[in-house]
Scaffold this motif. Structure first.
Motif, PDB file in Angstrom:
ATOM      1  N   ILE A  33       0.851  -1.183   0.000  1.00  0.00           N
ATOM      2  CA  ILE A  33       0.000   0.000   0.000  1.00  0.00           C
ATOM      3  C   ILE A  33       0.890   1.238   0.000  1.00  0.00           C
ATOM      4  O   ILE A  33       1.877   1.297   0.736  1.00  0.00           O
ATOM      5  N   GLY A  34       0.564   2.210  -0.824  1.00  0.00           N
ATOM      6  CA  GLY A  34       1.350   3.434  -0.854  1.00  0.00           C
ATOM      7  C   GLY A  34       0.509   4.606  -1.275  1.00  0.00           C
ATOM      8  O   GLY A  34      -0.502   4.462  -1.977  1.00  0.00           O
ATOM      9  N   GLY A  35       0.925   5.804  -0.836  1.00  0.00           N
ATOM     10  CA  GLY A  35       0.200   6.992  -1.248  1.00  0.00           C
ATOM     11  C   GLY A  35       0.479   8.175  -0.352  1.00  0.00           C
ATOM     12  O   GLY A  35       1.449   8.195   0.422  1.00  0.00           O
ATOM     13  N   THR A  36      -0.374   9.180  -0.475  1.00  0.00           N
ATOM     14  CA  THR A  36      -0.219  10.421   0.273  1.00  0.00           C
ATOM     15  C   THR A  36      -1.443  10.659   1.142  1.00  0.00           C
ATOM     16  O   THR A  36      -2.559  10.299   0.790  1.00  0.00           O
ATOM     17  N   VAL A  37      -1.193  11.288   2.288  1.00  0.00           N
ATOM     18  CA  VAL A  37      -2.263  11.561   3.251  1.00  0.00           C
ATOM     19  C   VAL A  37      -2.168  13.019   3.684  1.00  0.00           C
ATOM     20  O   VAL A  37      -1.085  13.514   4.016  1.00  0.00           O
ATOM     21  N   ASP A  38      -3.286  13.717   3.662  1.00  0.00           N
ATOM     22  CA  ASP A  38      -3.382  15.096   4.132  1.00  0.00           C
ATOM     23  C   ASP A  38      -4.287  15.106   5.353  1.00  0.00           C
ATOM     24  O   ASP A  38      -5.509  14.971   5.240  1.00  0.00           O
ATOM     25  N   THR A  39      -3.674  15.228   6.529  1.00  0.00           N
ATOM     26  CA  THR A  39      -4.453  15.155   7.760  1.00  0.00           C
ATOM     27  C   THR A  39      -5.252  16.427   7.997  1.00  0.00           C
ATOM     28  O   THR A  39      -6.264  16.403   8.710  1.00  0.00           O
ATOM     29  N   GLU A  40      -4.799  17.553   7.418  1.00  0.00           N
ATOM     30  CA  GLU A  40      -5.502  18.817   7.614  1.00  0.00           C
ATOM     31  C   GLU A  40      -6.834  18.822   6.884  1.00  0.00           C
ATOM     32  O   GLU A  40      -7.871  19.207   7.450  1.00  0.00           O
ATOM     33  N   SER A  41      -6.823  18.379   5.617  1.00  0.00           N
ATOM     34  CA  SER A  41      -8.067  18.343   4.840  1.00  0.00           C
ATOM     35  C   SER A  41      -8.765  16.994   4.929  1.00  0.00           C
ATOM     36  O   SER A  41      -9.839  16.826   4.373  1.00  0.00           O
ATOM     37  N   ARG A  42      -8.130  16.037   5.607  1.00  0.00           N
ATOM     38  CA  ARG A  42      -8.661  14.682   5.754  1.00  0.00           C
ATOM     39  C   ARG A  42      -8.918  14.043   4.393  1.00  0.00           C
ATOM     40  O   ARG A  42      -9.997  13.566   4.100  1.00  0.00           O
ATOM     41  N   ARG A  43      -7.868  14.046   3.567  1.00  0.00           N
ATOM     42  CA  ARG A  43      -7.924  13.415   2.265  1.00  0.00           C
ATOM     43  C   ARG A  43      -6.729  12.494   2.097  1.00  0.00           C
ATOM     44  O   ARG A  43      -5.665  12.712   2.679  1.00  0.00           O
ATOM     45  N   ALA A  44      -6.899  11.467   1.271  1.00  0.00           N
ATOM     46  CA  ALA A  44      -5.809  10.533   1.002  1.00  0.00           C
ATOM     47  C   ALA A  44      -5.972   9.959  -0.392  1.00  0.00           C
ATOM     48  O   ALA A  44      -7.092   9.725  -0.859  1.00  0.00           O
ATOM     49  N   SER A  99      -5.262  15.634  -4.061  1.00  0.00           N
ATOM     50  CA  SER A  99      -6.415  16.107  -4.821  1.00  0.00           C
ATOM     51  C   SER A  99      -7.281  14.938  -5.259  1.00  0.00           C
ATOM     52  O   SER A  99      -6.782  13.833  -5.477  1.00  0.00           O
ATOM     53  N   PRO A 100      -8.574  15.164  -5.433  1.00  0.00           N
ATOM     54  CA  PRO A 100      -9.461  14.092  -5.903  1.00  0.00           C
ATOM     55  C   PRO A 100      -9.198  13.775  -7.362  1.00  0.00           C
ATOM     56  O   PRO A 100      -8.711  14.624  -8.116  1.00  0.00           O
ATOM     57  N   PRO A 101      -9.506  12.581  -7.816  1.00  0.00           N
ATOM     58  CA  PRO A 101      -9.397  12.250  -9.241  1.00  0.00           C
ATOM     59  C   PRO A 101     -10.282  13.166 -10.067  1.00  0.00           C
ATOM     60  O   PRO A 101     -11.301  13.672  -9.582  1.00  0.00           O
ATOM     61  N   ASP A 102      -9.899  13.385 -11.313  1.00  0.00           N
ATOM     62  CA  ASP A 102     -10.637  14.302 -12.186  1.00  0.00           C
ATOM     63  C   ASP A 102     -12.095  13.902 -12.356  1.00  0.00           C
ATOM     64  O   ASP A 102     -12.968  14.759 -12.518  1.00  0.00           O
ATOM     65  N   SER A 103     -12.351  12.600 -12.310  1.00  0.00           N
ATOM     66  CA  SER A 103     -13.708  12.119 -12.570  1.00  0.00           C
ATOM     67  C   SER A 103     -14.613  12.185 -11.352  1.00  0.00           C
ATOM     68  O   SER A 103     -15.790  11.837 -11.429  1.00  0.00           O
ATOM     69  N   ILE A 104     -14.077  12.644 -10.207  1.00  0.00           N
ATOM     70  CA  ILE A 104     -14.905  12.788  -9.000  1.00  0.00           C
ATOM     71  C   ILE A 104     -15.197  14.262  -8.798  1.00  0.00           C
ATOM     72  O   ILE A 104     -14.295  15.095  -8.705  1.00  0.00           O
ATOM     73  N   GLU A 105     -16.478  14.610  -8.735  1.00  0.00           N
ATOM     74  CA  GLU A 105     -16.869  16.003  -8.535  1.00  0.00           C
ATOM     75  C   GLU A 105     -16.526  16.443  -7.123  1.00  0.00           C
ATOM     76  O   GLU A 105     -16.742  15.708  -6.151  1.00  0.00           O
ATOM     77  N   LEU A 106     -16.004  17.664  -7.021  1.00  0.00           N
ATOM     78  CA  LEU A 106     -15.644  18.179  -5.700  1.00  0.00           C
ATOM     79  C   LEU A 106     -16.840  18.239  -4.765  1.00  0.00           C
ATOM     80  O   LEU A 106     -16.714  18.065  -3.562  1.00  0.00           O
ATOM     81  N   SER A 107     -18.014  18.444  -5.319  1.00  0.00           N
ATOM     82  CA  SER A 107     -19.223  18.531  -4.485  1.00  0.00           C
ATOM     83  C   SER A 107     -19.566  17.197  -3.863  1.00  0.00           C
ATOM     84  O   SER A 107     -20.328  17.129  -2.902  1.00  0.00           O
ATOM     85  N   ASP A 108     -18.965  16.115  -4.385  1.00  0.00           N
ATOM     86  CA  ASP A 108     -19.233  14.783  -3.832  1.00  0.00           C
ATOM     87  C   ASP A 108     -18.356  14.473  -2.644  1.00  0.00           C
ATOM     88  O   ASP A 108     -18.571  13.501  -1.939  1.00  0.00           O
ATOM     89  N   ASP A 109     -17.289  15.251  -2.417  1.00  0.00           N
ATOM     90  CA  ASP A 109     -16.351  14.943  -1.336  1.00  0.00           C
ATOM     91  C   ASP A 109     -17.045  15.002   0.001  1.00  0.00           C
ATOM     92  O   ASP A 109     -17.820  15.923   0.291  1.00  0.00           O
TER      93      ASP A 109
END
Length: 250
Positions: free
Chosen positions: A74-85, A239-249
């Motif tokens: 498993i690998g990737g990035t995590v943003d604890t401030e915005s709670r995104r990964a 950042s979210p993938p291009d195909s995911i709308e920001l309003s869905d986050d």
């Protein structure tokens, strides 16, 4: 979820398999620890963790036996401030009929997750738990009340760290292994080792290494979970993938 050191994940695997074997080591250059190695300042590590906004994570989980061999990376990035990964997972499993491989991508926004196969396709939305994704804080929590034995130095991502064997508290050990009073494990832990990699000059956690041997129904298994944390407060974005709308986050 992609998290692999939670009680539920360990228990689910061990309850289904009777297996054995062991291998693995964290990446980096190693050397003998100085006899006067600095002590671990858990309070300062916790304070730094509270200020941590972003990090990169790499985790390798292995299960070894004559009957079953499995490796999950498993690998990737995590943003604890915005709670995104943004995470990716690769699984290799061999139950005697050859190696089967699968790959998965995941984007997490709070308690909402989006998952798709590694070869593309549509993202599928589901509910999850941010605490199951953000593993750094959980690793730091494991250090509370523990004692530490210096083993050697280890260079991770260009930083010299000290590898410590950690004697965790009984309650924390039970949570890691899924053997507490509120658990119903049908396996017995024969051996348990837990290591951490810490830059004692900056009081920063860079990695953990859990190794456990269990027996169940006359069989045995060795499970290892090795995690490396790098890029502390790096200049990257999640950042979210291009195909995911920001309003869905979430």
């Amino acid at each position: 979820m992609f998290r692999s050191n939670r009680t539920s994940t360990i228990a689910a695997v061990l309850l289904c398999l009777a297996v054995a074997g062991c291998s693995g080591a964290l990446p980096g250059e190693s050397g003998q620890a100085d006899a006067a190695a600095p002590e671990v300042d858990v309070a300062d590590i916790e304070a730094n963790a509270d200020e941590l906004e972003r990090y990169r994570v790499e985790r390798t989980r292995t299960l070894r036996s004559p009957r079953v061999n499995e490796t999950i990376e498993i690998g990737g990035t995590v943003d604890t401030e915005s709670r995104r990964a943004r995470l990716s997972m690769r699984t290799e499993t061999n139950v005697g009929a050859g190696v089967r491989t699968s790959e998965t991508e995941q984007y997490v926004a709070g308690d909402t997750q989006y998952t798709r196969d590694g070869d593309g396709g549509e993202w599928e939305r589901s509910e999850g738990s941010w605490t199951d994704t953000e593993t750094f804080g959980d690793a730091v929590e494991t250090l509370e009340g523990a004692t530490f034995e210096p083993i050697r130095t280890e260079t991770i991502d260009g930083t010299e760290t000290t590898m410590f064997r950690v004697n965790v508290t009984a309650n924390r050990r039970d949570k890691l292994l899924g053997t507490g009073d509120d658990q119903h494990a049908t396996y017995r832990v024969e051996d348990f080792l837990y290591y951490v990699f810490i830059d004692t000059e900056t009081d920063t956690l860079y990695g953990t290494d859990l190794r456990m041997e269990i027996s169940q129904g006359g069989g045995g298994a060795v499970l290892t979970i090795e995690t490396v944390f790098t890029g502390h407060n790096g200049g990257f974005e999640v950042s979210p993938p291009d195909s995911i709308e920001l309003s869905d986050d979430g």
